[in-house]
Design a protein around this motif. Structure first.
Motif, mmCIF file in Angstrom:
data_model
loop_
_atom_site.group_PDB
_atom_site.id
_atom_site.type_symbol
_atom_site.label_atom_id
_atom_site.label_comp_id
_atom_site.label_asym_id
_atom_site.label_seq_id
_atom_site.Cartn_x
_atom_site.Cartn_y
_atom_site.Cartn_z
ATOM 1 N N THR A 129 -15.022 29.083 48.292
ATOM 2 C CA THR A 129 -16.211 28.451 48.859
ATOM 3 C C THR A 129 -16.235 26.977 48.480
ATOM 4 O O THR A 129 -15.495 26.529 47.593
ATOM 5 C CB THR A 129 -17.503 29.111 48.345
ATOM 6 N N GLU A 130 -17.137 26.246 49.137
ATOM 7 C CA GLU A 130 -17.296 24.828 48.823
ATOM 8 C C GLU A 130 -17.864 24.631 47.415
ATOM 9 O O GLU A 130 -17.657 23.587 46.804
ATOM 10 C CB GLU A 130 -18.206 24.167 49.863
ATOM 11 N N HIS A 131 -18.543 25.650 46.901
ATOM 12 C CA HIS A 131 -19.081 25.557 45.546
ATOM 13 C C HIS A 131 -17.962 25.611 44.506
ATOM 14 O O HIS A 131 -18.002 24.901 43.501
ATOM 15 C CB HIS A 131 -20.090 26.683 45.305
ATOM 16 N N HIS A 132 -16.964 26.455 44.749
ATOM 17 C CA HIS A 132 -15.806 26.495 43.858
ATOM 18 C C HIS A 132 -15.069 25.152 43.895
ATOM 19 O O HIS A 132 -14.609 24.652 42.865
ATOM 20 C CB HIS A 132 -14.854 27.615 44.271
ATOM 21 N N ALA A 175 -16.361 22.209 44.619
ATOM 22 C CA ALA A 175 -17.183 21.205 43.938
ATOM 23 C C ALA A 175 -17.058 21.336 42.428
ATOM 24 O O ALA A 175 -17.058 20.335 41.701
ATOM 25 C CB ALA A 175 -18.638 21.333 44.369
ATOM 26 N N SER A 176 -16.951 22.560 41.942
ATOM 27 C CA SER A 176 -16.760 22.766 40.504
ATOM 28 C C SER A 176 -15.422 22.199 40.055
ATOM 29 O O SER A 176 -15.310 21.589 38.985
ATOM 30 C CB SER A 176 -16.849 24.261 40.183
ATOM 31 N N ALA A 188 -20.164 19.214 40.908
ATOM 32 C CA ALA A 188 -21.268 20.171 40.837
ATOM 33 C C ALA A 188 -21.898 20.116 39.446
ATOM 34 O O ALA A 188 -21.183 20.228 38.443
ATOM 35 C CB ALA A 188 -20.766 21.582 41.127
ATOM 36 N N HIS A 227 -30.271 21.266 34.670
ATOM 37 C CA HIS A 227 -28.839 21.079 34.899
ATOM 38 C C HIS A 227 -28.402 19.793 34.213
ATOM 39 O O HIS A 227 -29.203 18.892 33.994
ATOM 40 C CB HIS A 227 -28.526 21.006 36.404
ATOM 41 N N ARG A 275 -21.736 15.003 45.568
ATOM 42 C CA ARG A 275 -21.752 16.468 45.761
ATOM 43 C C ARG A 275 -21.691 16.805 47.241
ATOM 44 O O ARG A 275 -20.982 17.737 47.651
ATOM 45 C CB ARG A 275 -23.023 17.046 45.127
ATOM 46 N N ARG A 276 -22.402 16.052 48.055
ATOM 47 C CA ARG A 276 -22.392 16.292 49.498
ATOM 48 C C ARG A 276 -21.026 15.945 50.088
ATOM 49 O O ARG A 276 -20.516 16.651 50.972
ATOM 50 C CB ARG A 276 -23.493 15.471 50.164
ATOM 51 N N ASN A 325 -18.473 18.671 49.695
ATOM 52 C CA ASN A 325 -18.575 19.705 50.736
ATOM 53 C C ASN A 325 -17.905 19.255 52.031
ATOM 54 O O ASN A 325 -17.225 20.039 52.698
ATOM 55 C CB ASN A 325 -20.043 20.035 51.019
#
Length: 344
Positions: free
Chosen positions: A248-251, A253-254, A259, A271, A322-323, A326
């Motif tokens: 995913t895009e979250h992975h 970003a990490s 992220a 955070h 962050r954007r 993605n």
């Protein structure tokens, strides 16, 4: 299924075979030479159903891992941090031997299905090599330029202005009239430094040409993103490699460090800034964000909207990074799908 863990070193590779429950079946140490891979495969023939786990497949284990992948074997990369943790959690964790390390590498691979699978090197590997070469050349050019600045400062009253280039340095040196033997020596050194500077300029330009050709071979559309030119696109592809390894895009970003990290405790939800991840990719996202904020467009609009919401410039810039992470991920996934369609 038998899993073979390998602890690679410069002079030797130690392999340990374990079964599905983690029990050790066999071990062997191979001296690194021209016949190492052939000897390893001959030893592994007793287990037709097998997989390999190599510690540091991007470092000391790169050559062996690539040979295995090219031969059609299933190989995963086990980071040294994970094998070290497995060793510390095992009985007698303070004992460190090549055999024990190889066994722990296999154990990590048994219980971590998310490990990166090693694939044969392709165009992305070439791009990473070229970007690393460019960084070396730019650093060396900066060092030579700083040294030339220092020498010219002693030869010319007030030195030379910033933004020095080879042509500007050559023009400034025409007015030098050495009086002493020391100044003659300084002038000679300045000439040598100028020659080094011109040579490095040529190498940087040649490197960019190679990078542009390698980038074209990937059929990437990353360069369509404002602020992302040839050099930055090459760095992204070189460091990411196969984008399909990120579900995913979250992975993603990490991995890029864009992220924020969850630091909540009890009812306190908060955070904090992520200082980990791939710092080279994080630097690329920072550069893209700065360019978009400066040049206008959707990136600048998003940044100004975050400022209007009360965020500080640093917080708004991090939100834009962050954007952008993605966006880069979606572009690479789309390119990957198009390549699969084209290959079919």
């Amino acid at each position: 299924m038998i899993l073979i863990g390998i602890d690679p070193h410069k002079s030797s590779h130690t392999a340990v075979a374990v079964d599905a429950s983690g029990h050790q079946l066999a071990k062997r140490r191979f001296v690194v030479n021209a016949g190492t891979f052939r000897q390893l495969m001959a030893w592994c023939e007793q287990w037709p159903e097998r997989r390999f786990a190599v510690e540091g497949a991007g470092g000391l284990g790169r050559s062996l891992a690539q040979q295995l992948a090219a031969a059609g074997e299933h190989v995963v990369d086990v980071p040294s941090t994970l094998s070290a943790r497995a060793r510390m959690l095992a009985t007698g964790g303070n004992r460190k031997t090549d055999e024990a390390d190889a066994r722990h590498v296999a154990h990590v691979a048994l219980f971590r299905p998310d490990l990166r699978q090693v694939t044969p090197e392709d165009q992305t590997t070439i791009l990473r090599l070229l970007t690393e070469r460019r960084e070396d050349l730019v650093h060396e050019r900066t060092r030579v330029l700083n040294r030339l600045h220092g020498v010219l400062r002693d030869l010319l009253p007030g030195g030379v202005a910033t933004g020095l280039s080879a042509d500007k340095a050559a023009a400034a040196m025409k007015s030098i009239r050495p009086v002493t033997a020391t100044d003659n020596c300084r002038r000679d050194i300045a000439r040598d430094l100028l020659a080094d500077l011109r040579r490095l300029d040529r190498l940087v330009k040649d490197n960019e040409v190679q990078m542009r050709e390698a980038l074209a071979a990937t059929r990437t559309t990353l360069t369509h993103l404002p602020g992302l030119g040839t050099v930055l696109a090459a760095k992204v592809l070189g460091h990411v490699g196969d984008v399909s390894r990120f579900p995913t895009e979250h992975h993603f970003a990490s991995y890029t460090g864009s992220a924020p990290l969850d630091a909540s405790s009890g009812n306190n939800v908060r955070h904090r800034l992520n200082t980990g991840g791939n710092r080279a990719l994080n630097s690329v996202l920072h550069t893209i964000a700065i360019c978009q904020i400066r040049d206008g467009g959707r990136g600048q609009d998003y940044y100004l909207r975050k400022i209007a919401e009360g965020k500080t410039p640093s917080e708004a810039r991090r939100a834009l990074k962050r954007r952008l992470s993605n966006v880069v991920y979606r572009i690479m996934k789309r390119d990957h799908r198009n390549q699969l369609t084209h290959a079919a």
